[in-house]
Design a protein around this motif. Structure first.
Motif, PDB file in Angstrom:
ATOM      1  N   TRP A   1       1.500 -21.436 -52.205  1.00  0.00           N
ATOM      2  CA  TRP A   1       1.733 -20.769 -53.447  1.00  0.00           C
ATOM      3  C   TRP A   1       0.897 -20.869 -54.555  1.00  0.00           C
ATOM      4  CZ3 TRP A   1       3.673 -16.555 -51.521  1.00  0.00           C
ATOM      5  CH2 TRP A   1       4.626 -16.732 -50.647  1.00  0.00           C
TER       6      TRP A   1
ATOM      7  N   SER B   1      14.251 -23.897 -62.047  1.00  0.00           N
ATOM      8  CA  SER B   1      13.260 -23.552 -62.962  1.00  0.00           C
ATOM      9  C   SER B   1      12.443 -22.516 -62.277  1.00  0.00           C
ATOM     10  CB  SER B   1      12.503 -24.796 -63.611  1.00  0.00           C
ATOM     11  OG  SER B   1      11.479 -24.877 -62.689  1.00  0.00           O
TER      12      SER B   1
ATOM     13  N   LEU C   1       1.285  -7.755 -50.384  1.00  0.00           N
ATOM     14  CA  LEU C   1       1.806  -9.192 -50.901  1.00  0.00           C
ATOM     15  C   LEU C   1       0.547  -9.700 -51.660  1.00  0.00           C
ATOM     16  CD1 LEU C   1       4.091 -11.224 -50.243  1.00  0.00           C
ATOM     17  CD2 LEU C   1       2.355 -12.348 -48.907  1.00  0.00           C
TER      18      LEU C   1
ATOM     19  N   LYS D   1      -1.340  -7.751 -57.569  1.00  0.00           N
ATOM     20  CA  LYS D   1      -1.018  -8.623 -58.768  1.00  0.00           C
ATOM     21  C   LYS D   1      -1.175  -7.906 -59.791  1.00  0.00           C
ATOM     22  CE  LYS D   1      -1.028 -13.314 -58.494  1.00  0.00           C
ATOM     23  NZ  LYS D   1      -1.866 -14.816 -58.207  1.00  0.00           N
TER      24      LYS D   1
ATOM     25  N   ASN E   1       7.340 -17.311 -60.184  1.00  0.00           N
ATOM     26  CA  ASN E   1       6.407 -17.513 -59.150  1.00  0.00           C
ATOM     27  C   ASN E   1       7.274 -17.242 -57.723  1.00  0.00           C
ATOM     28  OD1 ASN E   1       7.347 -20.157 -58.118  1.00  0.00           O
ATOM     29  ND2 ASN E   1       7.009 -20.617 -60.189  1.00  0.00           N
ATOM     30  N   THR E   2       6.359 -17.351 -56.680  1.00  0.00           N
ATOM     31  CA  THR E   2       6.921 -17.106 -55.457  1.00  0.00           C
ATOM     32  C   THR E   2       7.908 -17.960 -55.052  1.00  0.00           C
ATOM     33  OG1 THR E   2       4.919 -15.771 -54.833  1.00  0.00           O
ATOM     34  CG2 THR E   2       6.490 -16.091 -53.016  1.00  0.00           C
ATOM     35  N   TRP E   3       7.292 -19.488 -55.186  1.00  0.00           N
ATOM     36  CA  TRP E   3       8.212 -20.551 -54.676  1.00  0.00           C
ATOM     37  C   TRP E   3       9.590 -20.754 -55.145  1.00  0.00           C
ATOM     38  CZ3 TRP E   3       9.233 -22.898 -50.560  1.00  0.00           C
ATOM     39  CH2 TRP E   3       9.785 -24.197 -50.677  1.00  0.00           C
TER      40      TRP E   3
ATOM     41  N   ARG F   1      -2.202 -18.985 -53.707  1.00  0.00           N
ATOM     42  CA  ARG F   1      -1.775 -17.633 -53.885  1.00  0.00           C
ATOM     43  C   ARG F   1      -1.483 -17.022 -55.252  1.00  0.00           C
ATOM     44  NH1 ARG F   1      -1.685 -14.016 -49.594  1.00  0.00           N
ATOM     45  NH2 ARG F   1      -0.400 -12.610 -51.000  1.00  0.00           N
ATOM     46  N   ASP F   2      -0.547 -17.710 -55.639  1.00  0.00           N
ATOM     47  CA  ASP F   2       0.069 -17.399 -57.196  1.00  0.00           C
ATOM     48  C   ASP F   2      -0.930 -17.864 -58.271  1.00  0.00           C
ATOM     49  OD1 ASP F   2       1.983 -16.054 -55.485  1.00  0.00           O
ATOM     50  OD2 ASP F   2       3.650 -17.464 -56.391  1.00  0.00           O
TER      51      ASP F   2
ATOM     52  N   ILE G   1      11.919 -18.239 -53.743  1.00  0.00           N
ATOM     53  CA  ILE G   1      12.241 -18.694 -52.406  1.00  0.00           C
ATOM     54  C   ILE G   1      13.379 -19.536 -52.632  1.00  0.00           C
ATOM     55  CG2 ILE G   1      11.485 -19.696 -50.243  1.00  0.00           C
ATOM     56  CD1 ILE G   1       8.988 -18.284 -50.455  1.00  0.00           C
ATOM     57  N   LYS G   2      13.076 -20.636 -53.354  1.00  0.00           N
ATOM     58  CA  LYS G   2      14.061 -21.629 -53.739  1.00  0.00           C
ATOM     59  C   LYS G   2      15.305 -21.088 -54.174  1.00  0.00           C
ATOM     60  CE  LYS G   2      11.860 -24.816 -56.055  1.00  0.00           C
ATOM     61  NZ  LYS G   2      11.623 -26.080 -56.717  1.00  0.00           N
TER      62      LYS G   2
ATOM     63  N   TYR H   1       8.182 -12.108 -59.353  1.00  0.00           N
ATOM     64  CA  TYR H   1       8.147 -12.204 -57.784  1.00  0.00           C
ATOM     65  C   TYR H   1       9.713 -12.230 -57.239  1.00  0.00           C
ATOM     66  CZ  TYR H   1       3.502 -13.811 -58.464  1.00  0.00           C
ATOM     67  OH  TYR H   1       2.163 -13.860 -58.568  1.00  0.00           O
TER      68      TYR H   1
END
Ligand code: FES
Ligand code: FES
Lengths: 153, 304
Positions: A25, B252, B218, B221, B270-272, A28-29, B275-276, B227
């Motif tokens: 990530w 966060s 995906l 942007k 952000n993607t992470w 990518r991000d 997902i979390k 996201y």
């Protein structure tokens, strides 16, 4: 948020991210290298494969904190103009269908051939079997790895 | 499934051309399998009053051809094979053809999907007719320029030749061709004369794919975009009864949690984080109808 110093495709990047963020990530991000793909996120498909010190690794399982000080290579940095023998073999055989899994396939094949430039069929299958292709381009992948091996030797 | 094989179309209603402001020619046409015919185009070409077509070919003054297609490429190869069919009948060099994916437009397309191996079967004829019609118009324009009959002229690989051996490139006559009447009686090639169809062309996106260039949804942007990660029922037949998003919202980077239908989306910077956040949702699912199982599958497939 902690700061990390990364070396990606021979370029230095300083990024801010949570400790547990997978390198995938960050690539990518944050760094904008979107060639590395996300599919399962749990180490099962190989779409996110990159090179860490020349070894094929799954960037969805590698935390950004573990990547510091390592030489990271993504598909964008495998060669300057897409002319790595594996990339060229992929083009010769016209491997990709939708293409989504292919950067992972190419990165796995490139690291493998680096260590074993003269593989037999079962070694190729063994090396590639962890990279899933929804389009099922497996026969072409196997053929292209052989072509790449010829180019390398 | 109903295939649109038998659709009878008049060339006038499925194809229209006009001149481009920059010089060159735009050809609008309809692909019946994917789209309604009476709707706006996938990209903003409104200035050209092309309100009723869903696929386009652009031929520039340099003789380069750009093909826009609304059908999604999902590994079946239509982004390569459909333009091959047009290029064959248009008779241009494959290297001079660029292919652009039409944008997703749910309002105007009734079926912007892939499935059932129907794209080529149902588009084969309109694609060939479109290419052949455009080629005839270019020939007609060249014939008019030379003051000869179009029947004395022929075209190959983007070049028109007359009985005296004079030649004109498509790009040289494309602006004039755009103003001509659309012919209704064009001849399609004999399969034995095919130079592109059946010859196996590489994936048009091969260079992007092998070098990891942005190509997929995906990879898209937009400045300041959020996201999302979506939690769905774990099995068919289940519905969302209630959920607790307290811990998700404490992560966060998470900005919002939205329920839509029986799904829950976690929005984040952000993607992470998204997902979390999704993983931190606590959802209670209720079995509302029969769960999906082998029996369900067997029965469903038997219907087809
Ligand atoms: S996304 Fe990393 S292995 Fe599937
Ligand atoms: S080419 Fe489509 S997933 Fe492998």
């Amino acid at each position: 948020m902690p700061t990390f110093n990364l070396t990606i495709n021979s370029k230095k990047h300083t990024v801010e991210a949570d400790m547990d963020t997978p390198l995938l990530w960050v690539l990518r991000d944050q760094i904008g290298l979107v060639g590395t793909k996300y599919s399962c996120g749990i180490g099962q498909c190989g779409a996110c494969t990159i090179h860490v010190e020349g070894n094929a690794m799954r960037s969805c399982l590698l935390q950004v904190s573990q990547a510091e000080g390592m030489e990271i290579t993504t598909i964008e940095g495998l060669s300057k103009e897409g002319n790595h023998p594996v990339q060229q073999a992929w083009k010769d055989i016209d491997v990709p269908q939708c293409g989504y899994c292919q950067s992972g396939q190419i990165m796995t094949a490139a690291a493998f051939l680096d260590k074993n430039p003269n593989p037999n069929t079962s070694e190729i299958r063994n090396a590639m079997h962890g990279n899933i292709c929804r389009c099922a381009s497996y026969n072409s992948i196997e053929e292209a790895v052989k072509v790449a091996a010829d180019k390398l030797s | 499934m109903e295939l649109s094989k038998q659709i009878a179309f008049s060339r006038r209603s499925f194809l229209k051309t006009s001149a481009l402001a920059s010089g060159g020619m735009l050809i609008g046409f309809n692909l019946f399998n994917a789209c309604k015919s009476d709707v706006a185009p996938p990209i903003d070409l409104s200035k050209l009053n092309y309100n009723d077509f869903n696929a386009y070919i652009k031929i520039s003054k340099e003789g380069k051809v750009t093909i826009f297609s609304p059908n999604p490429e999902i590994g079946q190869g239509v982004k390569t094979s459909m333009p091959m069919i047009i290029a064959e009948e248009l008779d241009v060099l494959w290297d001079d053809v660029y292919v652009v994916q039409g944008a997703l437009d749910r309002k105007n397309y009734k079926r912007q999907v892939a499935g059932g191996s129907g794209s080529i079967r149902s588009s084969w004829e309109p694609l060939r007719q479109t290419g052949a019609t455009a080629k005839q118009m270019l020939i007609n324009a060249a014939a008019a320029k030379w003051g000869v009959s179009a029947s004395e002229c022929s075209a190959k690989a983007g070049v028109i030749t007359n009985a005296n051996g004079d030649t004109l490139g498509y790009g040289d006559v494309v602006t004039e061709a755009a103003t001509l009447e659309v012919p209704t009686d064009v001849t399609l090639k004999e399969p034995k004369d095919f130079t592109i169809i059946g010859k196996g062309k590489s994936n048009v996106d091969i260079d992007k794919i092998i070098t990891g260039k942005p190509l997929f949804g995906l990879d898209y942007k937009e400045e300041g975009m959020l996201y999302a990660s979506v939690l769905r029922p774990p099995a068919f037949g289940q519905i969302l009864e209630s959920f607790d998003d307290t811990s998700a919202k404490n992560i966060s980077g998470v900005t919002n949690v939205i329920q839509f239908g029986d799904k829950i989306a976690v929005l984040a910077k952000n993607t992470w984080a998204a997902i979390k956040g999704k993983n931190a949702l606590k959802a209670n699912w209720k079995q509302d109808s029969e769960a999906e199982g082998s029996k369900f599958h067997d029965e469903s497939y038997l219907k087809y």
